[in-house]
Enzyme design. Structure first.
Site, PDB file in Angstrom:
ATOM      1  N   ILE A  12     -28.604 -29.809  62.984  1.00 53.66           N
ATOM      2  CA  ILE A  12     -27.945 -29.991  61.672  1.00 53.66           C
ATOM      3  C   ILE A  12     -27.737 -31.474  61.382  1.00 53.66           C
ATOM      4  O   ILE A  12     -27.945 -31.939  60.259  1.00 53.66           O
ATOM      5  CB  ILE A  12     -26.592 -29.241  61.609  1.00 53.66           C
ATOM      6  CG1 ILE A  12     -26.783 -27.757  61.952  1.00 53.66           C
ATOM      7  CG2 ILE A  12     -25.980 -29.386  60.210  1.00 53.66           C
ATOM      8  CD1 ILE A  12     -25.492 -26.955  61.990  1.00 53.66           C
ATOM      9  N   GLY A  13     -27.333 -32.237  62.419  1.00 49.90           N
ATOM     10  CA  GLY A  13     -27.084 -33.668  62.218  1.00 49.90           C
ATOM     11  C   GLY A  13     -28.314 -34.370  61.661  1.00 49.90           C
ATOM     12  O   GLY A  13     -28.212 -35.177  60.727  1.00 49.90           O
ATOM     13  N   THR A  36     -28.852 -35.384  74.628  1.00 50.88           N
ATOM     14  CA  THR A  36     -28.919 -34.292  75.596  1.00 50.88           C
ATOM     15  C   THR A  36     -30.232 -33.557  75.357  1.00 50.88           C
ATOM     16  O   THR A  36     -31.041 -33.978  74.518  1.00 50.88           O
ATOM     17  CB  THR A  36     -27.756 -33.309  75.374  1.00 50.88           C
ATOM     18  OG1 THR A  36     -27.958 -32.650  74.109  1.00 50.88           O
ATOM     19  CG2 THR A  36     -26.399 -34.019  75.372  1.00 50.88           C
ATOM     20  N   ASP A  58     -22.224 -41.522  74.501  1.00 47.14           N
ATOM     21  CA  ASP A  58     -21.381 -40.326  74.568  1.00 47.14           C
ATOM     22  C   ASP A  58     -20.159 -40.494  73.660  1.00 47.14           C
ATOM     23  O   ASP A  58     -19.478 -41.531  73.717  1.00 47.14           O
ATOM     24  CB  ASP A  58     -20.937 -40.191  76.040  1.00 47.14           C
ATOM     25  CG  ASP A  58     -20.296 -38.864  76.351  1.00 47.14           C
ATOM     26  OD1 ASP A  58     -19.705 -38.252  75.440  1.00 47.14           O
ATOM     27  OD2 ASP A  58     -20.387 -38.443  77.520  1.00 47.14           O
ATOM     28  N   THR A 121     -17.147 -24.444  63.076  1.00 45.45           N
ATOM     29  CA  THR A 121     -17.875 -23.179  63.028  1.00 45.45           C
ATOM     30  C   THR A 121     -16.982 -21.998  62.673  1.00 45.45           C
ATOM     31  O   THR A 121     -15.792 -21.986  63.028  1.00 45.45           O
ATOM     32  CB  THR A 121     -18.516 -22.934  64.416  1.00 45.45           C
ATOM     33  OG1 THR A 121     -19.036 -21.604  64.466  1.00 45.45           O
ATOM     34  CG2 THR A 121     -17.528 -23.096  65.561  1.00 45.45           C
ATOM     35  N   ASP A 122     -17.588 -20.980  62.062  1.00 51.35           N
ATOM     36  CA  ASP A 122     -16.842 -19.741  61.784  1.00 51.35           C
ATOM     37  C   ASP A 122     -16.458 -19.022  63.078  1.00 51.35           C
ATOM     38  O   ASP A 122     -15.605 -18.134  63.061  1.00 51.35           O
ATOM     39  CB  ASP A 122     -17.656 -18.802  60.870  1.00 51.35           C
ATOM     40  CG  ASP A 122     -19.002 -18.373  61.433  1.00 51.35           C
ATOM     41  OD1 ASP A 122     -19.389 -18.841  62.521  1.00 51.35           O
ATOM     42  OD2 ASP A 122     -19.680 -17.548  60.777  1.00 51.35           O
ATOM     43  N   GLU A 123     -17.107 -19.385  64.192  1.00 48.49           N
ATOM     44  CA  GLU A 123     -16.824 -18.681  65.452  1.00 48.49           C
ATOM     45  C   GLU A 123     -15.389 -18.901  65.928  1.00 48.49           C
ATOM     46  O   GLU A 123     -14.900 -18.142  66.758  1.00 48.49           O
ATOM     47  CB  GLU A 123     -17.822 -19.097  66.541  1.00 48.49           C
ATOM     48  CG  GLU A 123     -19.239 -18.734  66.163  1.00 48.49           C
ATOM     49  CD  GLU A 123     -20.199 -18.604  67.331  1.00 48.49           C
ATOM     50  OE1 GLU A 123     -19.765 -18.614  68.490  1.00 48.49           O
ATOM     51  OE2 GLU A 123     -21.406 -18.487  67.057  1.00 48.49           O
ATOM     52  N   TYR A 145     -17.635 -21.705  74.105  1.00 48.94           N
ATOM     53  CA  TYR A 145     -18.082 -22.567  72.999  1.00 48.94           C
ATOM     54  C   TYR A 145     -17.067 -22.542  71.847  1.00 48.94           C
ATOM     55  O   TYR A 145     -16.577 -23.596  71.410  1.00 48.94           O
ATOM     56  CB  TYR A 145     -19.463 -22.130  72.495  1.00 48.94           C
ATOM     57  CG  TYR A 145     -19.788 -22.682  71.110  1.00 48.94           C
ATOM     58  CD1 TYR A 145     -20.024 -24.045  70.926  1.00 48.94           C
ATOM     59  CD2 TYR A 145     -19.819 -21.854  69.989  1.00 48.94           C
ATOM     60  CE1 TYR A 145     -20.284 -24.564  69.650  1.00 48.94           C
ATOM     61  CE2 TYR A 145     -20.083 -22.359  68.717  1.00 48.94           C
ATOM     62  CZ  TYR A 145     -20.319 -23.712  68.552  1.00 48.94           C
ATOM     63  OH  TYR A 145     -20.582 -24.221  67.304  1.00 48.94           O
ATOM     64  N   LYS A 149     -14.606 -25.506  70.302  1.00 48.59           N
ATOM     65  CA  LYS A 149     -14.634 -25.970  68.905  1.00 48.59           C
ATOM     66  C   LYS A 149     -13.254 -25.800  68.259  1.00 48.59           C
ATOM     67  O   LYS A 149     -12.798 -26.655  67.495  1.00 48.59           O
ATOM     68  CB  LYS A 149     -15.685 -25.182  68.099  1.00 48.59           C
ATOM     69  CG  LYS A 149     -17.126 -25.459  68.484  1.00 48.59           C
ATOM     70  CD  LYS A 149     -17.563 -26.895  68.272  1.00 48.59           C
ATOM     71  CE  LYS A 149     -17.644 -27.294  66.823  1.00 48.59           C
ATOM     72  NZ  LYS A 149     -18.176 -28.685  66.664  1.00 48.59           N
ATOM     73  N   ASN A 174     -23.677 -19.244  60.587  1.00 48.35           N
ATOM     74  CA  ASN A 174     -24.943 -19.538  61.300  1.00 48.35           C
ATOM     75  C   ASN A 174     -25.938 -20.278  60.414  1.00 48.35           C
ATOM     76  O   ASN A 174     -26.366 -19.747  59.390  1.00 48.35           O
ATOM     77  CB  ASN A 174     -25.609 -18.233  61.748  1.00 48.35           C
ATOM     78  CG  ASN A 174     -24.946 -17.634  62.962  1.00 48.35           C
ATOM     79  OD1 ASN A 174     -23.782 -17.244  62.894  1.00 48.35           O
ATOM     80  ND2 ASN A 174     -25.668 -17.574  64.058  1.00 48.35           N
ATOM     81  N   VAL A 201     -33.679  -8.958  72.318  1.00 46.98           N
ATOM     82  CA  VAL A 201     -32.594  -8.623  71.381  1.00 46.98           C
ATOM     83  C   VAL A 201     -31.422  -8.115  72.213  1.00 46.98           C
ATOM     84  O   VAL A 201     -31.561  -7.158  72.975  1.00 46.98           O
ATOM     85  CB  VAL A 201     -33.074  -7.550  70.375  1.00 46.98           C
ATOM     86  CG1 VAL A 201     -31.906  -7.039  69.532  1.00 46.98           C
ATOM     87  CG2 VAL A 201     -34.176  -8.109  69.487  1.00 46.98           C
ATOM     88  N   ASN A 244     -28.820  -8.558  63.483  1.00 45.00           N
ATOM     89  CA  ASN A 244     -29.865  -9.328  64.178  1.00 45.00           C
ATOM     90  C   ASN A 244     -31.224  -8.633  64.143  1.00 45.00           C
ATOM     91  O   ASN A 244     -32.254  -9.283  63.962  1.00 45.00           O
ATOM     92  CB  ASN A 244     -29.458  -9.547  65.641  1.00 45.00           C
ATOM     93  CG  ASN A 244     -28.241 -10.443  65.758  1.00 45.00           C
ATOM     94  OD1 ASN A 244     -27.973 -11.246  64.871  1.00 45.00           O
ATOM     95  ND2 ASN A 244     -27.500 -10.313  66.843  1.00 45.00           N
ATOM     96  N   HIS A 271     -19.698 -10.608  73.529  1.00 48.36           N
ATOM     97  CA  HIS A 271     -20.442 -10.815  72.274  1.00 48.36           C
ATOM     98  C   HIS A 271     -19.595 -10.483  71.031  1.00 48.36           C
ATOM     99  O   HIS A 271     -19.100  -9.371  70.895  1.00 48.36           O
ATOM    100  CB  HIS A 271     -21.677  -9.905  72.309  1.00 48.36           C
ATOM    101  CG  HIS A 271     -22.771 -10.319  71.396  1.00 48.36           C
ATOM    102  ND1 HIS A 271     -24.045  -9.798  71.486  1.00 48.36           N
ATOM    103  CD2 HIS A 271     -22.814 -11.201  70.369  1.00 48.36           C
ATOM    104  CE1 HIS A 271     -24.810 -10.326  70.569  1.00 48.36           C
ATOM    105  NE2 HIS A 271     -24.084 -11.190  69.868  1.00 48.36           N
TER     106      HIS A 271
END
Ligand code: NAD
Ligand code: DAU
Length: 333
Positions: A12-13, A36, A58, A121-123, A145, A149, A174, A201, A244, A271
């Site tokens: 995205i960056g 990375t 960093d 993030t929405d996560e 993760y 965030k 996403n 999957v 998915n 998940h």
């Protein structure tokens, strides 16, 4: 404006840097990136050489951050460890970069009195069975993760509240589009389909994600950067929610590959079943997602077809080892 973009060599960056230098012809950008496995010099090809500079380093290193920020008017923090499956395998780097690194940037931006826009993030909201998250929804992250965030987001909030820092957060659903690393579902499926390889999957494939074309996220970032209020959170969700399995079937059709490639494998630990993100606050600033999934996925498959040079070297090396660890036993290969 001279802008520090951290993580600017990632998916995205780098899309944002390409977008910004076209949309703002007078801007200059300093990219601070640790390079990375996810940061790639190829992602910066084609940028005007006289208007950007790459500093390899960093975000958790105070000295490098201070020197990269020299003369900058603002910073946008994309730098993160970004893949949920890797956070399940080895969470440590996620805490160092996504939490501590964010803190180092916030402290530096506060001391200089400049704006810090945190890409999130929405996560952080966790999973939702029905309806959509708003910015008022509770923070209930499920993975190392998303927890890291969420930690970064909460430090942004504290810096604004405590020190009146000019810091704010944008949370996206996403993203997909050109230059996304093949560890993520969409590019992994495209490349495996093009090679006739099995497509893993997770579980029954009925988990729902809310897909946002990366160019639409870039315009959301500009909107929030220009008009967002310090201390606030702004959501940017995609126009389409899809299970998915439907995403995978669409890609197989576009790539001319057979459905028999689909292989249901053991599920991701913890998940999240469904994400859905309401963007009314950001839309109130004048932003709208423009690209439907149907349009965006066609453009994305075409980009991977046309840019074999970009992904050919990636399929060897670190990614191959990661793929074997992640999928070798599950796919029975
Ligand atoms: P990415 O993994 O493709 O890129 C991350 C970049 O950060 C890489 O260039 C990497 O080298 C760099 N980086 C990692 N650790 C660093 C460190 N300690 N110091 C400096 N640079 C470092 O990730 P992405 O998908 O482009 O995500 C970018 C940001 O957007 C992340 O903050 C992520 O949490 C957020 N986000 C991503 C999505 C998505 O769907 N991909 C959605 C919402 C939010
Ligand atoms: O929601 C925003 C988030 O989207 C970002 O914050 C993250 O940085 C980004 O990685 C992404 O997280 P997801 O876990 O949703 O993305 P991923 O592409 O890894 O997986 C999408 C869905 O597909 C998820 O339900 C898991 C599933 N999946 C993924 C892979 C890699 C599979 O079924 N098989 C796979 O091989």
């Amino acid at each position: 404006m001279k802008l520090l973009v951290t993580g600017g060599a990632g998916f995205i960056g780098s899309n944002y840097v390409h977008h910004r230098l076209v949309a703002h012809p007078d801007d200059e950008i300093v990219i601070l990136d640790k390079m990375t496995y996810a940061g790639r010099p190829e992602n910066l090809e084609g940028l005007p050489e006289d208007r950007f500079r790459l500093v390899e380093g960093d975000i958790a290193d105070r000295d490098i951050v201070h020197s990269a920020l020299d003369g900058c008017d603002a910073l946008i923090n994309f730098a993160a460890e970004s893949h949920v499956d890797r956070s399940i395998e080895a969470p440590g780097e996620f805490i160092t970069t996504d939490v501590f690194g964010t803190f180092v940037l916030l402290e530096a931006a506060r001391d200089l009195g400049i704006r810090h826009l945190q890409i999130s993030t929405d996560e952080v909201y966790g999973s939702i069975d029905e309806g959509s998250f708003t910015e008022q929804s509770p923070i209930e992250p499920s993975s190392p993760y998303s927890a890291s965030k969420a930690g970064g987001d909460l430090i942004v909030r504290a810096f604004n509240h405590t020190y009146d820092a000019d810091a704010l957060v944008i949370r996206a659903s996403n993203n997909y589009g050109p230059r996304q690393h093949p560890e993520k579902l969409i590019p992994l499926t495209i490349l495996n389909a093009l090679h006739g390889d099995s497509i893993p999957v997770y579980g029954n494939g009925m988990q729902v994600r809310n897909w946002l074309f990366v160019q639409d996220f870039c315009t959301a970032i500009d909107t929030v950067f220009d008009k967002g209020e310090a201390g606030q959170v702004y959501n940017a969700g995609g126009p389409d929610e899809l299970p998915n399995i439907e995403v995978v079937m669409t890609i197989l059709r576009l790539a001319g590959a057979d459905e028999s490639l689909i292989t249901h494998v053991g599920d991701r630990l913890g998940h999240d079943v469904r994400y859905s993100l309401g963007s009314e606050r950001t839309e109130g600033l004048g932003w709208r997602a423009q690209v439907s999934f149907e349009d965006g996925i066609g453009r994305t498959v075409a980009w991977y077809r046309d840019n074999e040079d970009w992904w050919q070297s990636l399929r060897a090396g670190e990614y191959r080892e990661y793929y074997e660890r992640q999928y070798g036993t599950r796919l029975g290969s």
